[in-house]
Enzyme design. Structure first.
Site, PDB file in Angstrom:
ATOM      1  N   PRO A  61       3.406   1.095  -8.062  1.00 43.44           N
ATOM      2  CA  PRO A  61       2.799   2.133  -7.215  1.00 43.44           C
ATOM      3  C   PRO A  61       1.721   1.653  -6.282  1.00 43.44           C
ATOM      4  CG  PRO A  61       2.154   2.121  -9.581  1.00 43.44           C
ATOM      5  CD  PRO A  61       3.045   1.168  -9.447  1.00 43.44           C
ATOM      6  N   SER A  66       9.497   2.574  -2.058  1.00 44.37           N
ATOM      7  CA  SER A  66      10.791   3.105  -2.641  1.00 44.37           C
ATOM      8  C   SER A  66      11.998   3.119  -1.510  1.00 44.37           C
ATOM      9  CB  SER A  66      10.309   4.675  -3.042  1.00 44.37           C
ATOM     10  OG  SER A  66       9.224   4.414  -4.065  1.00 44.37           O
ATOM     11  N   ASP A 101      11.187   0.036  13.474  1.00 41.20           N
ATOM     12  CA  ASP A 101      11.839   1.079  14.546  1.00 41.20           C
ATOM     13  C   ASP A 101      10.793   1.923  15.127  1.00 41.20           C
ATOM     14  OD1 ASP A 101      11.574   1.887  11.744  1.00 41.20           O
ATOM     15  OD2 ASP A 101      11.974   3.822  12.381  1.00 41.20           O
ATOM     16  N   GLY A 132     -26.341   6.119 -39.513  1.00 45.17           N
ATOM     17  CA  GLY A 132     -26.723   7.358 -39.452  1.00 45.17           C
ATOM     18  C   GLY A 132     -27.528   7.512 -38.256  1.00 45.17           C
ATOM     19  N   SER A 156       0.877  -1.255  -0.124  1.00 43.58           N
ATOM     20  CA  SER A 156       0.090  -0.001   0.019  1.00 43.58           C
ATOM     21  C   SER A 156       0.920   1.105   0.061  1.00 43.58           C
ATOM     22  CB  SER A 156      -0.968  -0.067   1.282  1.00 43.58           C
ATOM     23  OG  SER A 156      -2.012   0.683   0.979  1.00 43.58           O
ATOM     24  N   SER A 213     -32.474   9.820 -40.170  1.00 46.44           N
ATOM     25  CA  SER A 213     -31.474  10.417 -41.157  1.00 46.44           C
ATOM     26  C   SER A 213     -31.897  10.268 -42.493  1.00 46.44           C
ATOM     27  CB  SER A 213     -30.160  10.112 -40.957  1.00 46.44           C
ATOM     28  OG  SER A 213     -30.018   8.580 -40.837  1.00 46.44           O
ATOM     29  N   GLY A 214     -32.855   9.111 -42.513  1.00 48.64           N
ATOM     30  CA  GLY A 214     -33.281   8.702 -44.077  1.00 48.64           C
ATOM     31  C   GLY A 214     -32.775   7.465 -44.515  1.00 48.64           C
ATOM     32  N   SER A 260     -26.206   2.145 -35.574  1.00 50.93           N
ATOM     33  CA  SER A 260     -24.747   1.723 -35.301  1.00 50.93           C
ATOM     34  C   SER A 260     -23.964   2.966 -35.082  1.00 50.93           C
ATOM     35  CB  SER A 260     -24.333   0.665 -36.522  1.00 50.93           C
ATOM     36  OG  SER A 260     -24.360   1.385 -37.784  1.00 50.93           O
TER      37      SER A 260
END
Lengths: 609, 301
Positions: free
Chosen positions: A91, A21, A150, A447, A15, A451-452, A521
């Protein structure tokens, strides 16, 4: 120098603030491998207690120094008299789990840190999570460094409390060894040198464990090598790759998978002369006796012990992308040196990293680890991940952005893919096409709603029919009444809707027909996946480009009005996005008159059929 | 000569990476800077595709301020190995007389290296560039992937790197993206020298100690490679010293070290006992805090 040990790859994890590091910095310092300029940096960077800040040696990105956290995996090398080490410092923040997974996939040993000062507060979720991920990715040995001893006066009780809780929590995970070591990274206790302060601890130091580590015995595994590259020079033809299992010698019998063709090894060519033998992890160039068809993506395997070949699998997967992984959506599947198209069939469960139990789930969000069923566009040779990481690990790649969105581990082939064999019928697509005297193909109209698309498809269908062509008109709304009646309008359902429509279009084209398909789509990944389902010259994307205001004004079914008032959720153009096609085969300006557009459309269609 | 197990592992990994680049991209290029890392990469590339030729060109971004011995060595290698070698220099920088003396080292590097590299990659339309950077060189490099995506404009986004698992590299690119590939990522300076020794790889003689004309500048020994182009600062005087280079670049910006190493074996022994890191000789890295990361965001390799 036969006593030399191999390269050891370590994952350091745990954690945030547990001191990863700092611990790695301490090892570098204690091994005496820091340079004077790095030591000078240590002199400048001090902790609040005035001790050297070893973490400054690792946190390398500006944002990391500013926020005093580790964002991305840092790789550090060091060596002792015994061996060469490569440390992936992962990390600790949950949001960077994908970076931790990157490090874990390369590691032989995990070095996990736990903060001893938190002994009475229980294990942190990230501690359990990292342990589970390390185990999931196949790390067999874990060293648990219980750090900051410690700060608890080196009390055995604090150490014992954590060790007991930890061992109990992870007892189900299949580690080969779990070492717990009381350490202080800041002061160097039990890192490289045995500590005077922990006389009650008789075990090895962290470095002792690393120095004596031996790999899991992997001899007597069958030979496997994915072909990376075909090297040609004059008459010479060699298959270059990295051996991922077993050994190879001249004269050995091999099978090329998935084709199943057998061959014999003539020689193992190399820059330094022919090799008598190649072992795991070596890169080789295999010359075969027979002139067989082999290319990148094929796998060379032991003839007597070939790999299983399948196209549907159960797998574990880690979601790496910001957007969720969705069943029904198509991805690029990278495995070994080959690629295929893949669709997640279903999501069985998601791993709860706090309890280490599987829980039901509907989607996989970033950092989630799920169990899925996945289907490929073609059968691939594979091995379960726990047998071989190179033949069981895979990536899911987004087909538009090219990003890696999932990292997966194959578990087993689904029963069905073993038993369902493709049957080759004599009356095939070519025969159907010849009989109808036409080139079967699919014109896919995309479309916005209104939209046709359907109007144009219908007009074109009449013209083609009148010209004696064999056609079929597929329509989104009509399909949703029957085949797709179980689907709604969530992202996953929309993807499945388009996948099924594509499959139907494919069957119709197989029957020799010209297909006119009208589907909103809206998603470009799905449209790209459709295209790849067909051979080239068989699928044409026609974008009916009508501005939203025009569509909303037309609104023949009154849908826009309802969407705007919030009665229809996820309505494309209003409350759900439409990805404008980058490069459609035909671009129609939907504001023009249908008769005008039809002329343009028929001119295009007639050149293709 | 016998390779130790860890060099063997590093070699196999690098060869695997080079083949993935050749197979995964349409137009890859290997950046060749003539130094020891480039020499090692060239050697690995010859091995990776043996017995066939290296299937991509090499490119040297030439600032015109490289040591003369480097250029001689480059031409010798190109001829001996029949390399497809491209040499590119930023024409604008050249016309505007951008030199290490007329501009600060940061600005000079930006124009003649970073900008030049961007121009060259765009000019030839390379979709992947292989570089010799190692993770042990500098802290931001320790964080970079082996296959590292650059957005359009060659920018590096350190916070949004792709996950990179197993030996499975994702070579796909999005619109406008290109790739940087670092096959030597996991090597250290010492690994490189031990490998050069074991494999008898030829290197530029400037790595070996010899008496050379130098001046003292900013605490480093600067060798006068071309006296006609040298611009002295007040108080600087020429002297002869037994020096060699740990890294090679533009001669006015490359700090030499005093050394007695006359062979690769001597160098290996010297590096084993080295007390200073390799990049401290380079004048360009210490310009500003986090300077390498900032350069990379701007497109420096």
């Amino acid at each position: 120098m036969s006593g030399e040990k191999s390269l050891l790859r370590i994952l350091s994890c745990g954690s945030v603030d547990d001191g990863k590091s700092t611990l790695i910095g301490r090892i570098l310092y204690d091994c005496g491998i820091l340079y004077e300029d790095q030591l000078a940096l240590l002199e400048k960077e001090r902790t609040s207690e005035g001790l050297p800040d070893f973490s400054c040696l690792l946190d390398g990105l500006l944002a990391e120094r500013e926020q005093a956290i580790t964002i991305d995996v840092a790789y550090r090398s060091f060596r002792t008299a015994t061996r060469r080490y490569l440390v992936a410092d992962a990390p600790g923040h949950e949001q960077y789990t994908r970076n931790m997974i990157t490090g874990a996939s390369h590691a032989d040993v995990a070095l996990l840190l736990i903060d001893a000062t938190r002994a009475d507060k229980g294990l942190l979720p990230q501690t359990v999570r990292h342990t589970a991920i390390a185990s999931l990715l196949g790390i067999r040995d874990i060293i648990v460094a219980i750090n900051k001893m410690d700060r608890v006066e080196y009390k055995q009780s604090a150490f014992a409390l954590i060790e007991e809780e930890y061992r109990e929590k992870i007892c189900e995970l299949p580690f080969r060894s779990v070492y717990c070591v009381p350490v202080s990274a800041l002061h160097g206790d039990n890192i490289c040198h045995k500590s005077e302060a922990t006389h009650w601890y008789a075990g090895p130091t962290v470095l002792d464990i690393l120095e004596n580590w031996e790999p899991v015995n992997a001899t007597s595994q069958p030979f496997r090598m994915p072909v990376q590259w075909v090297a040609r020079q004059g008459d010479f033809r060699g298959l270059a790759g990295t051996v991922v299992s077993g050994e190879l010698r001249p004269g050995q019998k091999l099978v090329v998978q998935p084709s199943g063709v057998t061959a014999t090894v003539r020689s193992l060519a190399s820059f330094d002369g022919n090799m008598p033998m190649a072992a795991r992890d070596q890169s080789v160039c295999v010359q075969l006796e027979e002139d067989v068809d082999v290319s990148r993506g094929d796998i060379l395997a032991d003839e007597d012990v070939p790999l299983d070949v399948a196209d549907q699998f159960a797998a574990r997967i880690v979601c790496l992308s910001e957007s969720a992984l969705v069943p029904g959506r198509s991805y690029i599947f990278r495995h070994g040196t080959s690629e295929a198209n893949a669709t997640i069939l279903s999501l069985s469960s998601c791993l709860d990293l706090n309890t280490l139990c599987e829980a039901p789930a509907k989607e996989l969000k970033q950092n989630d680890i799920g169990s899925i069923k996945i289907s490929l566009s073609r059968p691939l040779p594979f091995a379960p991940y726990n047998e071989n990481q190179d033949l069981g690990g895979f990536l899911l790649v987004d087909r538009v952005s090219g990003n890696t969105v999932g990292a997966g581990m194959l578990q087993y082939a689904l029963y069905r893919s073993h038993t369902i064999q493709r049957h080759n019928f004599t009356i095939n697509k070519a025969a159907q096409a010849t009989q109808k005297n036409q080139h079967p193909c699919v014109f896919w109209f995309t479309g916005l709603s209104a939209s046709g698309k359907s109007t144009l498809a219908n007009l074109a269908a009449q013209e083609l029919y009148a010209a004696g062509r064999h056609i079929y008109t597929l329509d989104g709304d009509n399909l949703r009444h029957r085949l797709n009646r179980d689907l709604g309008f969530t992202m996953g359902d929309r993807a499945e809707n388009i996948r099924r429509a594509g499959e139907v279009a494919c069957l119709l084209a197989d029957a020799g027909l010209i297909v006119l398909a009208s589907f909103i789509s809206p998603n470009k990944e799905e449209r790209a996946a459709l295209r790849e389902r067909f051979e080239s010259g068989e699928f044409f994307e026609i974008f009916v480009d009508t501005p939203l205001e025009v569509c909303a004004a037309r609104d023949p079914k009154g849908l826009y009005a309802q969407a705007v008032s919030g009665k229809i959720p996820n309505f494309t153009g209003v409350s759900a996005p439409f990805d404008v096609p980058d490069n459609p085969d035909l671009h129609l300006d939907g504001t023009k008159k249908p008769e005008e557009l039809l002329v343009q459309l028929m001119r295009f269609i007639m050149t293709q059929v | 000569m016998h390779l130790s197990p860890h060099l063997h592992a590093l070699e196999a990994e690098s060869i695997h990476i080079l083949r993935e680049v050749a197979a995964g991209f349409e137009k890859p290029v290997m950046l060749y800077s003539i130094g020891k890392d480039s020499s090692t990469m060239l050697h690995l590339a010859r091995k990776a595709f043996y017995p066939a030729a290296i299937p991509f060109p090499l490119m040297h971004v030439d600032t015109t301020w490289k040591f003369r011995e480097m250029i001689l060595f480059r031409e010798r290698m190109a001829k001996e190995h029949k390399l497809n070698l491209i040499v590119y220099t930023n024409p604008a920088g050249h016309e505007d007389n951008v030199t290490p003396f007329t501009y600060g080292s940061a600005r000079y590097t930006d124009i003649m290296k970073t900008e030049a590299l961007r121009q060259a990659l765009d000019k030839y339309g390379f979709d992947a560039a292989i570089g010799g950077a190692r993770r042990d060189e500098e802290k931001s490099r320790a964080k970079e992937r082996i296959f590292s995506v650059r957005a359009s404009g060659h920018r590096w986004n350190a916070r949004n790197q792709r996950a990179e698992l197993w030996r499975l590299y994702n070579t796909r690119l999005g619109l406008g993206e290109t790739m940087r590939v670092f096959p030597l990522s996991n090597w250290t300076e010492l690994d490189v020298w031990e490998y050069i020794l074991a494999e008898s790889i030829p290197i530029v003689p400037l790595y070996f100690t010899k008496e050379r004309p130098v001046i003292r500048r900013s605490g480093a020994w600067i060798m006068i490679d071309n006296p006609e182009k040298m611009v002295y600062e007040p108080g600087e005087s020429l002297e002869l010293r037994r020096i060699r280079f740990r890294t090679l670049g533009c001669w006015p910006l490359s700090g030499a070290i005093e050394s007695e190493a006359e062979s690769v074996a001597d160098i290996v022994a010297e590096i084993r006992g080295a007390r200073y890191s390799e990049r401290q000789g380079r004048l360009i890295d210490s310009d500003q805090a986090g300077s390498m990361e900032k350069k990379k965001q701007a497109g420096y390799f």
